[in-house]
Design an enzyme around this catalytic site. Structure first.
Site, PDB file in Angstrom:
ATOM      1  N   ASN A 201       0.866  -1.187   0.000  1.00 52.44           N
ATOM      2  CA  ASN A 201       0.000   0.000   0.000  1.00 52.44           C
ATOM      3  C   ASN A 201       0.897   1.229   0.000  1.00 52.44           C
ATOM      4  OD1 ASN A 201      -1.858   2.005   0.399  1.00 52.44           O
ATOM      5  ND2 ASN A 201      -2.317   1.463   2.537  1.00 52.44           N
TER       6      ASN A 201
ATOM      7  N   LYS B 203       0.029   4.231  -0.308  1.00 51.66           N
ATOM      8  CA  LYS B 203      -0.640   5.408   0.277  1.00 51.66           C
ATOM      9  C   LYS B 203      -0.460   6.639  -0.640  1.00 51.66           C
ATOM     10  CE  LYS B 203       0.257   3.452   4.794  1.00 51.66           C
ATOM     11  NZ  LYS B 203      -0.045   3.581   6.208  1.00 51.66           N
TER      12      LYS B 203
ATOM     13  N   HIS C 140      -9.638   0.806   4.722  1.00 57.83           N
ATOM     14  CA  HIS C 140      -8.374   1.084   5.411  1.00 57.83           C
ATOM     15  C   HIS C 140      -8.635   2.039   6.582  1.00 57.83           C
ATOM     16  CE1 HIS C 140      -4.307   2.391   6.257  1.00 57.83           C
ATOM     17  NE2 HIS C 140      -3.895   1.321   5.592  1.00 57.83           N
TER      18      HIS C 140
ATOM     19  N   GLU D 237      -7.055   4.466   7.696  1.00 56.08           N
ATOM     20  CA  GLU D 237      -6.825   5.891   7.422  1.00 56.08           C
ATOM     21  C   GLU D 237      -8.043   6.505   6.737  1.00 56.08           C
ATOM     22  OE1 GLU D 237      -3.047   5.430   5.449  1.00 56.08           O
ATOM     23  OE2 GLU D 237      -2.097   4.973   7.370  1.00 56.08           O
TER      24      GLU D 237
ATOM     25  N   GLU E  90      -5.406  -5.187  10.652  1.00 52.07           N
ATOM     26  CA  GLU E  90      -4.462  -4.078  10.814  1.00 52.07           C
ATOM     27  C   GLU E  90      -4.798  -3.303  12.094  1.00 52.07           C
ATOM     28  OE1 GLU E  90      -2.530  -3.025   6.831  1.00 52.07           O
ATOM     29  OE2 GLU E  90      -4.228  -1.700   7.141  1.00 52.07           O
TER      30      GLU E  90
ATOM     31  N   GLY F  37       2.053   2.432  10.762  1.00 50.94           N
ATOM     32  CA  GLY F  37       2.957   3.565  10.616  1.00 50.94           C
ATOM     33  C   GLY F  37       3.636   3.989  11.898  1.00 50.94           C
TER      34      GLY F  37
ATOM     35  N   SER G 226       3.201  -1.857  10.394  1.00 52.27           N
ATOM     36  CA  SER G 226       4.650  -1.739  10.578  1.00 52.27           C
ATOM     37  C   SER G 226       5.409  -3.013  10.223  1.00 52.27           C
ATOM     38  CB  SER G 226       4.971  -1.292  12.012  1.00 52.27           C
ATOM     39  OG  SER G 226       4.425  -0.006  12.261  1.00 52.27           O
TER      40      SER G 226
HETATM   41  C1  PEP Z   1      -0.960   0.068   5.826  1.00 47.96           C
HETATM   42  O1  PEP Z   1      -0.917   1.116   5.219  1.00 47.96           O
HETATM   43  O2  PEP Z   1      -1.881  -0.719   5.617  1.00 47.96           O
HETATM   44  C2  PEP Z   1       0.081  -0.238   6.791  1.00 47.96           C
HETATM   45  C3  PEP Z   1       0.018  -1.363   7.449  1.00 47.96           C
HETATM   46  O3  PEP Z   1       1.078   0.697   6.968  1.00 47.96           O
HETATM   47  P1  PEP Z   1       2.495   0.485   7.708  1.00 47.96           P
HETATM   48  O4  PEP Z   1       3.064  -0.817   7.179  1.00 47.96           O
HETATM   49  O5  PEP Z   1       3.294   1.663   7.333  1.00 47.96           O
HETATM   50  O6  PEP Z   1       2.213   0.368   9.155  1.00 47.96           O
END
Ligand code: PEP
Length: 267
Positions: free
Chosen positions: A13, A15, A99, A101, A173, A179, A219
């Site tokens: 992803n 983003k 997601h 976000e 997640e 992040g 992460s």
């Molecule tokens: C994500 O954007 O779904 C995600 C898990 O981000 P990160 O790996 O940066 O935590």
């Protein structure tokens, strides 16, 4: 027990990173560093880079799937700035929905996410449905309840047979891990994968619940992916920050290929 036929999936992803000017080269570099037929690889660039990434990968590694990061819940209409499932035809074959976000920034509700799933599926897109609790919810011991409610809200109105045929993927997640550099424990992610499949059974999925890939996201890096893939109920990762780094993606997919090959050998 390992469900032998479940795919191992690594989805990137990106983003709101990259531009049409640089996304193609990054996709080609990542593809060349992760060439591994046993692992299903997916790259989700921003909408405006989908065509560039598609063209770049068509010439170098057409096995890499291309996904959008979102899709609108209506088929068409007066929705300025939005992108419908039909508009993604020829650009993407996967899509991320729900997601955290977008739940946070765009106020996406479970019901709306459910509508997005419907649009995606009708358009032949394979959906990655993101679920996960916030830190305070985990601290309160409510993580499973939250994820279960998210699944029910998004899935209850859908025919399990249709979503199952469309290859629904669920990404667990935890919001506090996205992040932040903090990750869930592999064992906690595995317990959540069990809870996710139990909820699918309660929603009428029957044995098809066992076929649904559950990814961990939050992460993930080349240094910690092994902890998650050591869990038989986890089928890969949705990777954010590290997915922009070819070295990280090379390490993540290399570890994923060990799991994928072990599953193939056991089947
Ligand atoms: C994500 O954007 O779904 C995600 C898990 O981000 P990160 O790996 O940066 O935590």
């Amino acid at each position: 027990m390992i469900h032998r036929m479940r795919d191992v999936i690594v989805a990137a992803n990106w983003k709101m990173h990259t531009t049409p000017a640089d996304a193609g080269e990054l996709a080609v570099t990542i593809a060349s560093r992760t060439r591994e037929s046993a692992v299903t690889r997916v790259i989700c660039p921003p909408y405006v880079a989908l065509a560039t990434v598609r063209d770049a990968l068509a010439n170098s590694d057409p096995d890499v799937g291309i996904g959008a990061q979102n899709v609108h819940h209506e088929a068409a209409g007066a929705y300025t700035g939005e992108i419908s499932a039909a508009m993604l035809a020829g650009l993407a074959t996967w899509v991320i929905v729900g997601h955290s976000e977008r739940r946070r920034d765009a106020g996406e509700t479970d019901e709306r996410i459910g509508l997005k799933l419907g649009r995606a599926t009708e358009a032949g897109l394979r959906a990655i449905l993101c679920v996960g609790e916030r830190a305070e919810e985990r601290d309160a011991g409510a993580a499973e309840k939250v994820v279960e409610a998210q699944l029910r809200g998004a899935l209850a109105a859908h025919d399990p047979a249709i979503l199952s045929r469309a290859g629904l993927v669920v990404a667990y997640e935890p919001v506090w891990a996205i992040g932040t550099g903090r990750t869930a424990l592999g064992s906690d992610a595995a317990l959540m994968a069990d809870a996710i499949r139990r909820t699918l059974v309660q929603l009428g999925w029957g044995s098809a619940a066992e076929d649904v890939p559950v990814l961990y996201g939050g992460s993930v890096t080349a240094g910690n992916i092994a902890e998650f893939l050591a869990e038989p109920t986890i089928d890969g990762a949705l990777v954010g920050g590290a997915s922009l780094k070819p070295d990280e993606m090379a390490g993540i997919v290399a570890r994923a290929s060990l799991t994928a090959r072990a599953r193939l050998a056991a089947s």
